[in-house]
Design an enzyme around this catalytic site. Structure first.
Site, short mmCIF file in Angstrom:
data_model
loop_
_atom_site.label_atom_id
_atom_site.label_comp_id
_atom_site.label_asym_id
_atom_site.label_seq_id
_atom_site.Cartn_x
_atom_site.Cartn_y
_atom_site.Cartn_z
N TYR A 170 37.45 7.14 39.51
CA TYR A 170 37.68 6.80 40.79
C TYR A 170 38.71 5.97 40.78
CZ TYR A 170 36.57 5.36 45.48
OH TYR A 170 36.85 5.13 46.71
N LYS B 143 42.63 6.23 42.22
CA LYS B 143 42.87 5.29 43.47
C LYS B 143 44.33 4.52 42.99
CE LYS B 143 39.93 6.49 46.46
NZ LYS B 143 40.13 7.27 47.42
N SER C 243 43.61 4.72 49.37
CA SER C 243 43.01 4.25 47.94
C SER C 243 41.95 3.44 48.15
CB SER C 243 44.42 3.56 47.64
OG SER C 243 44.02 3.20 46.26
#
Ligand SMILES: NC(=O)c1ccc[n+]([C@@H]2O[C@H](COP(=O)([O-])OP(=O)(O)OC[C@H]3O[C@@H](n4cnc5c(N)ncnc54)[C@H](OP(=O)(O)O)[C@@H]3O)[C@@H](O)[C@H]2O)c1
Length: 277
Positions: free
Chosen positions: A156, A160, A141
């Site tokens: 993004y 994550k 992550s």
């Protein structure tokens, strides 16, 4: 830690953090399955690791943004009777720009790689681990998965954050078994990541203490997984950022992210005007 007799599958092993995982697990005696698109890189790495550590290495060239890739990888290994004991879902990239500037196929390919391939690879290899009552699953992550969203690289942070929560769910399901599920949350790490997403010039202005080498990131993650730590943040600076994001009143954290977003918008506008020139 000695992983002799175990096999580790690492996605995104042709560079950066994935390559560091391959080097670390090979040094600890594990056989490897290396996955990425650049087969030449994987072959060069596999030869080096075979020579250095005498481990078995299999190379699979695959594009994990193809929804069929995880099942094809599983089938190819199953056909040869290979079992996977350690799964490191790591392959990734960043999609720069505002959300509206990238078209849907680009976002879809991003989600396919950064979310679906992680979930599907886990679904494919977890049953074998459960049968043998031993397994290690590391989802790579980011600090971005533990801090509020900001402008640019829009999906993004959400992708994550999904991986952190996913690792926690799998850990809860595997509690009491020999399987450890964890999320590694690095901050800025030296790799090809910022060259690929064309932010190298911007991030190279940041102070060096904000960066880590890939090797200690990975060593910490392997050890943390072994100790059963579900969420692991490597490095003092990254730990401080994550602590700050949790400890600050929401309005302060939001103000900090606003400042960062303003900086991104200014950089993005400058880039657009250079392109227009
Ligand atoms: N570097 C950082 O600052 C940082 C910080 C936090 C989290 N991370 C995360 O760490 C992970 C690894 O990144 P990195 O920093 O090591 O970047 P990197 O050096 O650019 O390596 C990325 C790896 O992912 C592979 N990859 C990319 N797209 C792929 C695809 N469609 N199919 C299969 N493999 C693909 C690349 O191989 P091919 O190009 O050969 O396919 C490469 O091996 C990523 O998930 C990233 O989000 C990085």
């Amino acid at each position: 830690m000695n992983y002799q007799g175990k096999t580790a599958l690492i996605t995104g092993a042709s560079a950066g953090i994935g390559e560091a995982f391959a080097r670390a697990y090979a040094a600890k005696g594990a056989d490897l399955v290396l996955v990425a698109r650049r087969e030449d890189r994987l072959r060069a790495l596999s030869e080096a690791l075979r020579d250095a550590h005498g481990v078995g290495v299999r190379v699979i060239a695959a594009d994990l943004s193809d929804p069929a890739a995880p099942q094809a990888i599983f089938d190819a290994l199953a056909a040869d009777g290979m079992r996977i004991d350690i799964l490191v879902n790591n392959a990734g990239f960043g999609l720069p720009g505002f959300y509206h500037e990238n078209d849907w196929p680009a976002h879809r390919a991003f989600l396919e790689l950064m979310v679906n391939s992680y979930a599907q690879m886990t679904r494919a290899f977890l049953p074998g681990m459960r049968q043998r009552n031993w397994g290690r699953i590391i989802q790579v992550s980011s600090v971005a998965g533990l801090t509020p969203g900001s402008a640019g690289h829009t999906l993004y942070g959400p992708a994550k954050a999904f991986l952190v929560s996913f690792a926690q769910s799998i850990a809860a399901e595997c509690d009491g078994t020999g399987i450890r599920s964890s999320a590694l949350c690095p901050g800025f790490t030296y790799s090809e990541f910022h060259d690929v997403n064309e932010t190298r010039a911007l991030v190279s202005q940041l102070p060096k203490y904000m960066f880590m080498e890939a090797a200690p990131v990975v060593e910490g993650a392997i050890e943390a997984a072994e100790r059963g730590r579900v969420v692991f943040v490597p490095g003092a600076w990254n730990k401080f950022i994550v602590w700050l994001a949790k400890a600050l009143p929401r309005s302060w954290a939001a103000a900090m992210m606003k400042g960062q977003s303003r900086q991104f918008r200014r950089h993005n506008d400058e880039k657009s005007s250079i392109r227009a020139d």
